[in-house]
Design an enzyme around this catalytic site. Structure first.
Site, PDB file in Angstrom:
ATOM      1  N   ARG A  52      21.485   2.446   4.875  1.00 43.09           N
ATOM      2  CA  ARG A  52      21.579   2.913   3.505  1.00 43.09           C
ATOM      3  C   ARG A  52      22.869   3.722   3.376  1.00 43.09           C
ATOM      4  NH1 ARG A  52      21.609   7.569   4.773  1.00 43.09           N
ATOM      5  NH2 ARG A  52      22.199   8.137   2.672  1.00 43.09           N
ATOM      6  N   GLY A  53      23.219   4.031   2.129  1.00 40.40           N
ATOM      7  CA  GLY A  53      24.491   4.674   1.856  1.00 40.40           C
ATOM      8  C   GLY A  53      25.494   3.599   1.485  1.00 40.40           C
ATOM      9  N   ASP A 237      27.346   6.082  -5.354  1.00 40.68           N
ATOM     10  CA  ASP A 237      27.160   4.662  -5.078  1.00 40.68           C
ATOM     11  C   ASP A 237      27.987   3.786  -6.009  1.00 40.68           C
ATOM     12  OD1 ASP A 237      24.535   3.958  -3.163  1.00 40.68           O
ATOM     13  OD2 ASP A 237      24.662   6.013  -3.894  1.00 40.68           O
ATOM     14  N   LYS A 248      22.220   9.372  -5.867  1.00 39.49           N
ATOM     15  CA  LYS A 248      20.780   9.447  -5.648  1.00 39.49           C
ATOM     16  C   LYS A 248      20.087  10.206  -6.779  1.00 39.49           C
ATOM     17  CE  LYS A 248      19.263   7.880  -2.856  1.00 39.49           C
ATOM     18  NZ  LYS A 248      18.851   6.461  -2.915  1.00 39.49           N
TER      19      LYS A 248
END
Length: 346
Positions: A52-53, A237, A248
């Site tokens: 993730r990321g 993101d 997030k």
């Protein structure tokens, strides 16, 4: 599966024939790597949030293309069609992180130009994407640390560290670099519902010998009112051309609270996170994950009167952002300028 040296934080490790992915769902209790040798496996690893990321997702996808070419090139005269299908599959793994689509586009360009030895050419491209990300992280770390000079305390949200990137981190890269210059107090929100702050960020900092303080997400306003922090430092993101930034879920809340309390907000992300095609944050697709990830098991089932709304990201408008830090430079007060000046910056 193999166990990792606990002092080395790496989300992704290329072995020469496979990509080892640290299963971040099991941290911090277990440090477990899974090995992937095809695009199908990496697609599932991204969708299931083993990896993730935004930057790390892009790097993993690039290696996924390299593994696809290696697999199909030797087996079929129609290998290009099979690789194209794998790329399309990887593109559907997560919708919000623009780095995913940027990395896949880079691989497609390299693939189109590779006539002599496609497997070697696309692997070299994936490795370059990986190494370039690490170098960008270090550059952003120094630029962001310059801005934080004199700060007594910072807060971060989610995990934008080595675990979310090729290594070192975006937001945590800035915090790492600032901490090396001057000891500062570091606070991390737990980051509901996946607890990336509690499970990943404070663990990752501890691996580097850096002390931090974990707080409940709902304690952030009271922390700001106490005067303990000067800055909130987060990753992103996707960033629109006007400076609106998706990160997030909960980041927007922190930005609104920061405005009230005179705390500044820094967004740290590589240039690949900027989506030049969209004018503002209203055009960013927000991923909605399965409600079951949020609901206790007793509320899941036929006839239940309890449902859940589970957006994974929110968008912070540029007017609430004090600085956007990239490896190509810094934009202060992006609401006034947007980020287009970074497009051709050296």
């Amino acid at each position: 599966m193999t166990m990792q040296n606990k002092l080395t934080v790496q989300a992704l490790q290329w072995t020469g024939s496979a990509l080892k992915v640290l299963d971040q769902r099991q941290l911090p209790e277990k440090i477990v790597y899974d090995e992937y040798t095809d695009a199908e496996g990496l697609t599932e690893a991204i969708a299931s949030m083993r990896v993730r990321g935004a930057p790390a997702i892009g790097i993993a996808a690039a290696y996924g293309v390299a593994l696809s070419v290696r697999k199909h090139y030797a087996q079929s005269n129609h290998w290009r069609q099979k690789v194209a299908a794998d790329i399309a599959m990887l593109a559907k793994s997560r919708p919000t992180a623009v780095n995913l689509f940027w990395a896949l586009d880079q691989m497609k360009v390299k693939l189109a130009k590779s006539l002599d030895n496609p497997p070697a050419a696309v692997l070299a491209c994936a490795e370059r994407i990986h190494s370039d990300d690490i170098a960008a992280n270090h550059k952003m770390g120094e630029l962001g640390a310059d801005i934080l000079a004199g700060a007594k305390g910072v807060m971060t949200h989610c995990n934008a560290g080595a675990l979310a990137t090729g290594g070192y981190g975006t937001a945590l890269g800035v915090i790492r670099s600032a901490y090396q210059r001057q000891r500062i107090n570091i606070y991390a929100g737990e980051t509901r519902p996946w607890l990336q702050g509690a499970r990943l960020t404070v663990w990752e900092l501890a691996q580097d010998g850096i002390a931090s303080t974990l707080i409940a997400d709902s304690a952030a306003a009271w922390l700001m009112k106490s005067g303990a922090i000067d800055w909130i430092v987060v990753g992103a993101d996707r960033i629109a051309a006007n400076g609106d930034a998706a990160n997030k879920i909960g980041t927007y809340s922190l930005a609104v609270l920061a405005k009230q309390h005179g705390v500044k907000l820094m967004v740290v992300a590589p240039i690949t996170t900027i989506d030049w095609k969209i004018d503002n944050g209203d055009q960013i697709e927000i991923e909605q994950r399965n409600p079951d990830e949020l609901l206790p098991a007793c509320y899941v089932g036929e006839g239940s009167l309890v449902s859940a709304w589970n957006p994974v990201f929110d968008v912070t408008p540029a007017e609430l952002i004090s600085a956007i830090v990239t490896e190509r430079g810094v934009i202060l007060n992006p609401a006034e300028h947007g980020v287009r000046s970074l497009k051709n910056a050296i």
